[in-house]
Design a protein around this motif. Structure first.
Motif, short mmCIF file in Angstrom:
data_model
loop_
_atom_site.label_atom_id
_atom_site.label_comp_id
_atom_site.label_asym_id
_atom_site.label_seq_id
_atom_site.Cartn_x
_atom_site.Cartn_y
_atom_site.Cartn_z
N ILE A 251 39.31 53.28 41.73
CA ILE A 251 39.76 51.92 41.99
C ILE A 251 41.25 51.82 41.67
O ILE A 251 41.68 52.12 40.56
N ARG A 252 42.04 51.45 42.67
CA ARG A 252 43.49 51.26 42.48
C ARG A 252 43.78 49.76 42.44
O ARG A 252 43.66 49.05 43.45
N THR A 253 44.13 49.27 41.25
CA THR A 253 44.42 47.85 41.08
C THR A 253 45.34 47.67 39.89
O THR A 253 45.54 48.60 39.10
N ASP A 254 45.91 46.48 39.75
CA ASP A 254 46.83 46.20 38.65
C ASP A 254 46.62 44.79 38.12
O ASP A 254 46.13 43.90 38.82
N ALA A 255 47.05 44.60 36.87
CA ALA A 255 47.22 43.27 36.28
C ALA A 255 48.60 43.24 35.65
O ALA A 255 49.12 44.26 35.20
N SER A 256 49.21 42.06 35.64
CA SER A 256 50.52 41.91 34.99
C SER A 256 50.78 40.43 34.79
O SER A 256 50.05 39.57 35.29
N VAL A 257 51.86 40.13 34.04
CA VAL A 257 52.22 38.73 33.85
C VAL A 257 52.65 38.10 35.17
O VAL A 257 52.62 36.87 35.32
N TYR A 258 53.02 38.92 36.14
CA TYR A 258 53.47 38.40 37.44
C TYR A 258 52.30 38.16 38.39
O TYR A 258 52.18 37.09 38.98
N ILE A 259 51.40 39.14 38.53
CA ILE A 259 50.31 39.00 39.50
C ILE A 259 49.04 38.46 38.89
O ILE A 259 48.09 38.14 39.60
N GLY A 260 48.98 38.36 37.57
CA GLY A 260 47.79 37.82 36.93
C GLY A 260 46.74 38.89 36.63
O GLY A 260 46.99 40.09 36.75
N THR A 261 45.55 38.43 36.28
CA THR A 261 44.47 39.32 35.84
C THR A 261 43.31 39.41 36.81
O THR A 261 42.41 40.22 36.64
N GLY A 262 43.30 38.55 37.83
CA GLY A 262 42.12 38.42 38.69
C GLY A 262 41.70 39.67 39.42
O GLY A 262 40.50 39.93 39.57
N HIS A 263 42.67 40.48 39.88
CA HIS A 263 42.33 41.70 40.63
C HIS A 263 41.56 42.67 39.75
O HIS A 263 40.53 43.22 40.15
N VAL A 264 42.05 42.89 38.53
CA VAL A 264 41.38 43.82 37.63
C VAL A 264 40.02 43.28 37.20
O VAL A 264 39.03 44.02 37.15
N VAL A 265 39.94 41.99 36.91
CA VAL A 265 38.68 41.40 36.44
C VAL A 265 37.58 41.56 37.48
O VAL A 265 36.45 41.96 37.16
N ARG A 266 37.87 41.28 38.73
CA ARG A 266 36.81 41.41 39.74
C ARG A 266 36.49 42.87 40.03
O ARG A 266 35.34 43.20 40.33
N CYS A 267 37.49 43.76 39.90
CA CYS A 267 37.20 45.19 40.07
C CYS A 267 36.32 45.71 38.94
O CYS A 267 35.46 46.57 39.16
N LEU A 268 36.51 45.20 37.74
CA LEU A 268 35.64 45.58 36.63
C LEU A 268 34.21 45.10 36.87
O LEU A 268 33.25 45.80 36.56
N ARG B 216 36.08 57.80 51.98
CA ARG B 216 36.13 56.46 52.57
C ARG B 216 37.04 55.56 51.73
O ARG B 216 37.24 55.80 50.55
N ILE B 217 37.51 54.48 52.38
CA ILE B 217 38.40 53.54 51.71
C ILE B 217 37.87 52.12 51.92
O ILE B 217 37.51 51.73 53.03
N MET B 218 37.83 51.37 50.84
CA MET B 218 37.54 49.93 50.91
C MET B 218 38.73 49.17 50.36
O MET B 218 39.33 49.57 49.36
N VAL B 219 39.10 48.05 51.01
CA VAL B 219 40.21 47.24 50.53
C VAL B 219 39.77 45.79 50.33
O VAL B 219 38.95 45.25 51.09
N PHE B 220 40.30 45.18 49.28
CA PHE B 220 40.24 43.73 49.11
C PHE B 220 41.46 43.13 49.80
O PHE B 220 42.57 43.67 49.70
N ASP B 221 41.29 42.01 50.47
CA ASP B 221 42.42 41.28 51.02
C ASP B 221 42.01 39.82 51.15
O ASP B 221 40.84 39.51 51.38
N GLU B 222 42.96 38.93 50.97
CA GLU B 222 42.76 37.51 51.27
C GLU B 222 43.87 36.95 52.14
O GLU B 222 43.78 35.82 52.60
N LEU B 223 44.90 37.75 52.38
CA LEU B 223 46.10 37.22 53.01
C LEU B 223 46.15 37.45 54.51
O LEU B 223 46.81 36.69 55.23
#
Length: 346
Positions: free
Chosen positions: A5-22, A108-115
């Motif tokens: 799983i390739r994801t990040d959290a930071s003070v800029y992008i927040g924690t949501g990506h990592v939390v849902r990946c967990l 295989r590759i899976m991606v999250f996107d909302e944009l």
């Protein structure tokens, strides 16, 4: 099944990506899968949380560009003794130029996107946002890519599904309000909402204020909270589902918590805190699923006071919203997503 799983959290992008990946990782692990994360060491990262949960983790340096990020990720994948079954990517900055070179080293590759604003090289695309435009990704992904679209695929912790099963019927009366403006709340929208409460001189309800582990405004929020009667400050909450179930109204942004609130039929007064939340907020507002205030930068305390006062005085409208939003999310989205991963692996 082995997954990265390739994801990040930071003070800029927040924690949501990592939390849902967990959350996704926990469900995959419960079915016998093996998960490793790849994350940058940005300020506000959740690397410690990932490691405490027992997942393997590969660190990328802070501040690198996407080209270096791509090459370092390739090296990690290339050096695995067995070819990973899946690479899951949850990152708004990553697109086909980063994804396609990884194909040589993963099945295989899976991606999250909302944009829906960039191309992807993916076998599965997951967008859990509510959106009436169902063809928005057709020109952005391969023809055979499976699209998992809508809140029925919302990746939520099991605690929300379990809390939903024993949920009380909501009357529409507002006696307890939750304020939760995201795990990081970098703009301190929480204090804006609390100052609106202070301006109202209270209506006799209880208030639960929730802030996350990377919130830099904790002291400021605590100070404002101390001046408002019957207000409780919760930090780094583990039992979010129980807290939501006990509330009658939420004030929040349009992040991942949106779908947690829907799952529990909790009506929301929404203030968005970033531009990438605008589309989903406007779509939910058109469907009468939320009470939309607007963007944080354009929102005044009086705007919040006006909306809260209206909802307090219109319990039937609040009850109707609760029924509508509960129909959007049933709490089984995580299982549906993992089922798709396992089906595609066979």
């Amino acid at each position: 099944m082995n997954l990265f799983i390739r994801t990040d959290a930071s003070v800029y992008i927040g924690t949501g990506h990592v939390v849902r990946c967990l959350t996704l990782a926990d469900e995959i692990t419960s079915r016998g899968g093996n998960i490793q994360f790849i994350c940058r060491e940005e300020e506000g990262n959740l690397i410690g949380l990932i490691e405490r949960k027992g997942y393997g983790l590969h660190r990328l340096p802070q501040g690198i560009d996407l080209a270096e990020d791509r090459e370092l990720t390739k090296e990690i994948l290339e050096n695995q003794s067995d070819c990973p079954d899946w690479l899951i990517v949850d990152h708004y900055d990553i697109d086909i130029l980063w994804e396609a070179p990884q194909r040589e080293f993963v099945r295989r590759i899976m991606v999250f996107d909302e944009l829906a604003d960039r191309e992807h090289d993916a076998d599965i695309l997951l967008d859990q946002q509510y959106n009436t435009e169902k063809t928005r990704y057709n020109r952005l992904i391969p023809e055979k890519c499976i699209q998992l679209l809508g809140p029925e695929f919302a990746v939520l912790k099991s605690q929300f599904r379990l809390a939903r099963e024993k949920l009380r019927e909501r009357s529409g009366a507002i006696k307890r309000i939750m304020v939760s403006m995201g795990g990081t709340d970098k703009k301190n929208a929480t204090s804006l909402v609390l100052k609106a409460f202070y301006k109202m001189n209270h209506f006799g309800f209880d208030i639960d204020v929730v802030i996350g582990p990377t919130c830099k405004h904790r002291l400021d929020i605590a100070q404002v909270t101390s001046h408002i009667p019957n207000t409780n400050l919760h930090f780094n909450v583990e039992n979010m589902a129980d807290l939501m179930a006990a509330c009658d109204l939420a004030i929040g942004d349009a992040g991942n918590t949106t779908w947690e609130r829907c799952c529990l039929g909790l009506p929301t007064l929404m203030v968005i805190t970033s531009e990438n939340q605008r589309t989903v907020a406007e779509e939910l507002s058109k469907g009468d699923f939320i009470t939309y205030v607007g963007c944080y930068e354009d929102t005044k305390e009086d705007d919040i006071v006006e909306k809260i006062t209206y909802l307090i005085n219109n319990s039937n409208a609040v009850k109707e919203i609760s029924v509508r939003v509960k129909g959007l999310v049933d709490g089984n989205g995580t299982k549906r997503v993992v089922n798709s991963l396992f089906r595609c692996s066979n």
